[in-house]
Enzyme design. Structure first.
Site, PDB file in Angstrom:
ATOM      1  CG  ASP A   1      -1.980  -1.106   1.181  1.00 16.74           C
ATOM      2  OD1 ASP A   1      -1.906  -1.963   0.286  1.00 16.74           O
ATOM      3  OD2 ASP A   1      -2.856  -1.133   2.066  1.00 16.74           O
TER       4      ASP A   1
ATOM      5  CG  ASP B   1      -6.671   0.072   1.274  1.00 18.14           C
ATOM      6  OD1 ASP B   1      -7.063  -1.083   1.499  1.00 18.14           O
ATOM      7  OD2 ASP B   1      -7.036   1.057   1.950  1.00 18.14           O
TER       8      ASP B   1
ATOM      9  CG  HIS C   1     -11.316   1.120   0.162  1.00 16.26           C
ATOM     10  ND1 HIS C   1     -11.282  -0.194   0.535  1.00 16.26           N
ATOM     11  CD2 HIS C   1     -10.438   1.759   0.993  1.00 16.26           C
ATOM     12  CE1 HIS C   1     -10.445  -0.350   1.547  1.00 16.26           C
ATOM     13  NE2 HIS C   1      -9.909   0.820   1.838  1.00 16.26           N
TER      14      HIS C   1
ATOM     15  CG  HIS D   1      -8.549   5.270   2.813  1.00 15.97           C
ATOM     16  ND1 HIS D   1      -9.568   5.041   3.713  1.00 15.97           N
ATOM     17  CD2 HIS D   1      -7.967   4.060   2.603  1.00 15.97           C
ATOM     18  CE1 HIS D   1      -9.593   3.762   4.038  1.00 15.97           C
ATOM     19  NE2 HIS D   1      -8.638   3.133   3.370  1.00 15.97           N
TER      20      HIS D   1
ATOM     21  CE  LYS E   1      -4.075  -3.821   1.507  1.00 16.07           C
ATOM     22  NZ  LYS E   1      -5.008  -3.028   2.301  1.00 16.07           N
TER      23      LYS E   1
ATOM     24  CB  CYS F   1      -2.192  -2.777   5.305  1.00 13.37           C
ATOM     25  SG  CYS F   1      -3.906  -2.159   5.229  1.00 13.37           S
TER      26      CYS F   1
HETATM   27  C1  VGL Z   1      -4.801   0.853   5.750  1.00 16.00           C
HETATM   28  C2  VGL Z   1      -6.354   1.735   7.162  1.00 16.00           C
HETATM   29  C3  VGL Z   1      -7.334   1.623   6.199  1.00 16.00           C
HETATM   30  C4  VGL Z   1      -3.373   0.447   5.511  1.00 16.00           C
HETATM   31  C5  VGL Z   1      -5.761   0.729   4.774  1.00 16.00           C
HETATM   32  O1  VGL Z   1      -2.935   0.365   4.327  1.00 16.00           O
HETATM   33  O2  VGL Z   1      -2.657   0.205   6.509  1.00 16.00           O
HETATM   34  N1  VGL Z   1      -5.107   1.352   6.935  1.00 16.00           N
HETATM   35  N2  VGL Z   1      -7.020   1.102   5.003  1.00 16.00           N
HETATM   36 ZN    ZN Z   2      -8.444   1.100   3.406  1.00 19.91          ZN
END
Ligand code: VGL
Ligand code: ZN
Length: 217
Positions: free
Chosen positions: A10, A49, A51, A83, A108, A153
């Site tokens: 990420d 990440d 979404h 995000h 993900k 993550c």
């Molecule tokens: C993450 C919070 C929400 C991460 C992703 O990449 O650590 N943290 N989504």
């Molecule tokens: Zn996230």
């Protein structure tokens, strides 16, 4: 021959300073990760990440505050700012990251109704990203992990990696955490150590695995 994979978790614009869910110092890992990406790991994988616009982990859709914890579909869910929304700049890999070095990218958090911190499985272990199968297909024995965020993550990915039987090393100077509550990052590192995860610096890993590369750089 032992086969080794590098997993970069990420490293996306929204997790860098100025991003929607900025990880303090998140940008400082990029030079470290780029050096790791030059090393001849058998496979190099990046996670994103990713979404949908109204994802269940967003405080905005519940009319609640960021950082609150609610129950979604029987599971605890920490609420985050919007995000890494699919198709946005924030969801893209950091510009300076040498992402063309990835052999594979896994996505993900793509399911609107369930969050996924781990690069392997969603938080309820219902759906796999395909990462475990990919690593098995390449007969990977050892996984080396860097990225964001140490206490979410990275931690969840490493827990799944151990459960799947990979010998796992976290490259600690290639990670930064959120520390939503003070001490979260230190606790995450303790949890990982207790799982038998090795905590090493990029230099230690390079020297051990690819000594000729260290001399060359
Ligand atoms: C993450 C919070 C929400 C991460 C992703 O990449 O650590 N943290 N989504
Ligand atoms: Zn996230």
């Amino acid at each position: 021959m032992i086969k080794r994979a590098l997993l970069v978790v990420d490293v996306q614009n929204d997790f860098l300073p100025g991003g929607a869910l900025a990880v303090p110092g998140g940008d400082t890992i990029i030079p470290v990760v780029n050096q790791l990406l030059e090393l001849p790991f058998d496979v190099r994988v990046g996670s994103r990440d990713y979404h949908p616009r109204h994802h269940c982990s967003f405080a905005s859709i519940w009319g609640k505050n960021v950082g609150e914890c609610i129950i979604v579909d029987g599971g605890e869910q920490i609420l985050w700012p919007d995000h890494c929304v699919q198709g946005t700049k924030g969801s893209e890999f950091a510009l300076e990251l040498h992402y063309s070095r990835f052999h594979k990218v896994v996505y993900k958090g793509v399911d609107i109704a369930i969050d996924s911190y781990s690069a392997f499985f969603d938080n309820q272990k219902r759906r796999s990203t395909g990462l475990g199968d990919y690593l098995s297909q390449h007969a990977i024995d050892e996984l080396y992990v860097a990225g964001l965020a140490t206490d979410y993550c990275v931690l969840y990915s490493v827990q799944d990696a151990r459960a799947l039987g990979f010998k796992t090393t976290v490259i600690i100077d290639g990670c930064r955490g959120i520390d939503l509550r003070a001490g979260d990052v230190d606790r995450a590192i303790d949890v990982m150590r207790d799982l038998g995860v090795h905590i090493k610096t990029a230099e230690e890993v390079t020297l051990k695995l690819f000594p000729s590369n260290l001399l060359a750089s």
